[in-house]
Motif scaffolding. Structure first.
Motif, PDB file in Angstrom:
ATOM      1  N   TYR A 164       0.830  -1.208   0.000  1.00 45.52           N
ATOM      2  CA  TYR A 164       0.000   0.000   0.000  1.00 45.52           C
ATOM      3  C   TYR A 164       0.865   1.259   0.000  1.00 45.52           C
ATOM      4  N   LEU A 165       1.872   1.305   0.858  1.00 44.20           N
ATOM      5  CA  LEU A 165       2.705   2.509   0.968  1.00 44.20           C
ATOM      6  C   LEU A 165       3.500   2.745  -0.305  1.00 44.20           C
ATOM      7  N   ARG A 166       3.966   1.672  -0.924  1.00 52.73           N
ATOM      8  CA  ARG A 166       4.715   1.806  -2.180  1.00 52.73           C
ATOM      9  C   ARG A 166       3.804   2.294  -3.306  1.00 52.73           C
ATOM     10  N   ILE A 167       2.620   1.686  -3.420  1.00 54.80           N
ATOM     11  CA  ILE A 167       1.687   2.083  -4.474  1.00 54.80           C
ATOM     12  C   ILE A 167       1.226   3.519  -4.260  1.00 54.80           C
ATOM     13  N   LYS A 168       0.968   3.889  -3.025  1.00 56.85           N
ATOM     14  CA  LYS A 168       0.552   5.264  -2.740  1.00 56.85           C
ATOM     15  C   LYS A 168       1.626   6.250  -3.187  1.00 56.85           C
ATOM     16  N   ASP A 169       2.900   5.943  -2.898  1.00 52.62           N
ATOM     17  CA  ASP A 169       3.986   6.838  -3.282  1.00 52.62           C
ATOM     18  C   ASP A 169       4.168   6.910  -4.789  1.00 52.62           C
ATOM     19  N   ARG A 170       4.084   5.767  -5.456  1.00 53.64           N
ATOM     20  CA  ARG A 170       4.487   5.696  -6.855  1.00 53.64           C
ATOM     21  C   ARG A 170       3.327   5.892  -7.835  1.00 53.64           C
ATOM     22  N   LEU A 171       2.110   5.516  -7.439  1.00 48.53           N
ATOM     23  CA  LEU A 171       0.979   5.580  -8.363  1.00 48.53           C
ATOM     24  C   LEU A 171      -0.209   6.344  -7.812  1.00 48.53           C
ATOM     25  N   GLY A 172      -0.131   6.795  -6.575  1.00 47.62           N
ATOM     26  CA  GLY A 172      -1.283   7.406  -5.922  1.00 47.62           C
ATOM     27  C   GLY A 172      -1.871   8.575  -6.683  1.00 47.62           C
ATOM     28  N   GLN A 173      -1.037   9.489  -7.114  1.00 42.11           N
ATOM     29  CA  GLN A 173      -1.541  10.664  -7.813  1.00 42.11           C
ATOM     30  C   GLN A 173      -2.157  10.304  -9.165  1.00 42.11           C
ATOM     31  N   THR A 174      -1.525   9.373  -9.874  1.00 39.73           N
ATOM     32  CA  THR A 174      -2.063   8.945 -11.169  1.00 39.73           C
ATOM     33  C   THR A 174      -3.433   8.304 -11.003  1.00 39.73           C
ATOM     34  N   LEU A 175      -3.576   7.434 -10.008  1.00 35.95           N
ATOM     35  CA  LEU A 175      -4.861   6.782  -9.775  1.00 35.95           C
ATOM     36  C   LEU A 175      -5.938   7.795  -9.426  1.00 35.95           C
ATOM     37  N   LYS A 176      -5.571   8.818  -8.680  1.00 39.37           N
ATOM     38  CA  LYS A 176      -6.526   9.841  -8.269  1.00 39.37           C
ATOM     39  C   LYS A 176      -6.908  10.745  -9.436  1.00 39.37           C
TER      40      LYS A 176
END
Length: 672
Positions: free
Chosen positions: A651-663
């Motif tokens: 979760y922490l890795r995905i949030k850092d690396r893809l969080g903004q793109t997903l949002k």
């Protein structure tokens, strides 16, 4: 519509229940899909051991796929393994897919649904019967099924295609069908109701470093440096609330292995410590990094496990396991290996896969978290030794003799090679060198040519984990009755990941085309629906192989990022939803208030659990192929590095690396 198309179906027969024939309803949903429902109106309860419908394709397939193995006519694919259920066959021109109508499977029916695939006799079978688990984990039909008076409905979908794309990727249209029909709505409901994922992260770290800290956190001195890490495994009997005598399930140890990776978990702890301004968590993460660096290299190679000796002792009149002191620890390797399965860690061979994974994680730490030249140097020494191991075809061996470092013959040519490709590509990115790139290209080429077309997804877990079926005779050979290899989705993941990173390195779209095929094969092991006969949420969770029983296996936390990466690259919403569903499922087995159904199952299994156990999390559900409402299927232990700690890191890795793109692109906010 009165009959199935004879250009695809040569023969279709079905049994009566007792003396009652079914009313048959056939509806054409689109040009490629037919829906069939068979309805029985029973005047009284009927005892009947087995009911079947059998379909013979109008062509001779050379490709067969099913979610589970049925090596003899006794065996069936019980509904327990219906994650993304289908039977698929194709020749050079035609593809036929048979899909159970999941809406018609009820919770408490005495006769369970099953599938079967008889390749030599060219038969696809759906049926109902009682079953039992044999071996670990195959299913066999048993006598005794009954059908109550009233209406019994059984149905399926038949998908047919005669274009090249279906043969190039026989899973794509099927996965889309399953997700559109079931997964999308159930995922959407879970998104609307989902609690914030960071609350699970807090539970995981509170469990490891506060409530269970005396059992979990290990800190000691090794070779003049301070090191530490969460223990490999913690048994339910080690709960602070357990009323009996605690028992250690396996020797106290710390692993940097393909499943249980302390260095992977450390990166989540580091990210969270920096995010929360918690210097103690950052300190612990760095001690875990130091432990990885402490593994002694020998010609570039290094061990994966540090362990203590364990003895049987008497405590309060009960014989239990107790591990010794870290002062007398030793280095070794995973005992999930063909030399001495589940034997001595100290005598285990070096596993190339484990070394490549740890070295890759070293590079990710150096690149993404904080520069550390020691990590680069360590990984480069290993890379030079790895490249020297490559054979003339391009494969990297699986295991090395502990004494001579010579490659062992078993799985000498396997898709475990793919993880080494990803490692070499990462090293080439950070320290460009043509020898790394050339070795990666050669390795991936042979995997594409020899592994992908035949589905030879054999790795260490396929035979040398808990499922030993076929260990002696199957490596390199298909199960004849199914025309399939015994397969594990771990090697599908490594290969899809290597293909993705090769595409990102050189821009050649052919790698993405093959990568999507492999990813889709992996996604056939993901739950595309919520069965009514399971007692925890499973949508998005993963199984393991075509001869095992797990749902919600911890590997989904590792798979989630890759699924999302493909989704972003291909701009495919289904992949985005599947990736997020996998991430959600990574926390479903956690004991905590946020997981109401799971919490109830844990407390039925272990009534002594309370708030001090929040964060405890078994690695999967239904491992032995059987579940019930009273907590059967919940397991007995937590592996921080293959459970709660791994899920937190994902979760922490995905949030850092893809969080903004997903949002911004897809409207899913996991950044909080």
């Amino acid at each position: 519509m009165k009959r199935l198309p004879d250009s695809f179906v040569k023969q279709w027969v079905y049994d009566d229940i007792g003396q009652t024939a079914p009313e048959v309803s056939l509806h054409q949903l689109d040009k490629e899909t037919i829906h069939c429902v068979l309805t029985f109106e029973l005047e009284q309860t009927i005892q009947q051991d087995d009911w079947q419908m059998r379909l013979e394709p109008a062509f001779l397939p050379h490709f067969h796929w099913a979610p589970h193995l049925t090596p003899t006519s006794r065996h069936v694919m019980d509904q327990h393994c219906f994650r993304s259920p289908a039977l698929i066959v194709h020749d050079d021109t035609k593809t036929l897919m048979l899909i159970p109508d999941l809406d018609l499977i009820t919770k408490d029916a005495d006769a369970r649904w099953y599938m079967d695939l008889d390749a030599p006799n060219n038969q696809l079978v759906l049926g109902m019967s009682r079953t039992r688990v044999s071996e670990h984990v195959l299913f066999e039909k048993v006598n005794g099924a009954s059908y109550p008076s009233g209406t019994i409905r059984f149905g399926f979908y038949l998908k047919m295609a005669d274009h090249d794309q279906a043969g190039l990727n026989p899973w794509r249209s099927l996965l889309q069908f399953l997700w559109d029909r079931w997964g999308h709505a159930q995922f959407g409901q879970s998104i609307r109701e989902e609690v914030r994922l960071d609350s699970y992260v807090r539970h995981a770290y509170d469990w490891a470093f506060r409530n269970w800290k005396d059992t979990v956190w290990q800190e000691f001195e090794w070779d003049g440096r301070n090191v530490g890490a969460p223990v490999f495994i913690a048994d339910v009997s080690q709960s602070p609330n357990y009323p009996g005598v605690p028992n250690e399930r396996e020797s106290r140890s710390i692993w940097n292995q393909a499943w249980f990776s302390s260095l992977r978990s450390a990166q989540g702890i580091y990210r969270y410590g920096m995010e929360q301004n918690d210097p103690e968590l950052v300190r612990k993460a760095r001690l875990m990094k130091e432990l990885a660096l402490a593994a002694p290299q020998r010609g570039g190679f290094f061990p994966a496990v540090i362990a203590t000796e364990m003895k049987r002792v008497m405590v309060d009149g009960q014989q239990v396991n107790r591990s010794g002191s870290w002062a007398f620890a030793y280095w070794g390797n995973s005992n999930r290996n063909p030399v001495d399965p589940w034997g001595a860690i100290a005598a285990a061979p070096y596993h190339v896969l484990d070394m490549s994974w740890t070295a890759l994680l070293m590079l990710r730490w150096h690149d993404e978290l904080e520069p550390d030249p020691r990590l680069m140097a360590y990984a480069a020494r290993y890379a030079d030794a790895l490249v020297a191991l490559q054979d003339g075809k391009g494969y990297f061996p699986a295991w090395l003799d502990q004494d001579t470092l010579a490659p062992l013959d078993i799985l000498r040519e396997s898709p475990e090679t793919s993880l080494s490709v990803t490692f070499l590509l990462k090293l080439h990115q950070l320290r460009p060198d043509s020898k790394y790139m050339e070795a990666a290209e050669q390795a991936l080429k042979v995997v594409i040519q020899e592994i992908v077309p035949t589905g030879r997804w054999e790795d260490f877990e396929t035979y040398w984990s808990c499922c030993g079926y076929g260990r002696d005779e199957l490596p390199g050979n298909k199960v004849a009755r199914n025309n399939m290899f015994k397969q594990c989705n771990f090697s599908m993941f490594w290969t899809a990941e290597a293909l993705y990173h090769m595409y990102k390195t050189n821009g050649d779209k052919r790698y993405m085309i093959v990568g999507q095929r492999v990813l889709d094969e992996m996604l056939m092991t993901q739950a595309s629906w919520q069965p009514p006969y399971l007692y925890v949420d499973v949508v998005g969770g993963f199984g393991v192989m075509n001869c095992d029983g797990e749902w919600n296996d911890a590997r989904q936390s590792l798979f989630a990022e890759l699924i999302l990466q493909y989704g972003v690259e291909l701009d495919q919403k289904e992949y985005i939803e599947r990736g997020l569903a996998a991430l959600q499922a990574s926390f479903v087995m956690m004991y905590c208030p946020e997981n109401e159904k799971t919490k109830e199952q844990w407390e039925r299994a272990y009534p002594f659990f309370n708030e001090k156990d929040y964060g405890f999390m078994m690695e999967n559900y239904g491992h032995d192929g059987v579940v019930d409402e009273e907590g059967r299927g919940m397991g007995t232990f937590t592996i921080f590095d293959w459970g709660n700690g791994a899920a937190a890191e994902a979760y922490l890795r995905i949030k850092d690396r893809l969080g903004q793109t997903l949002k911004e692109r897809y409207g899913y906010d996991i950044t909080y």
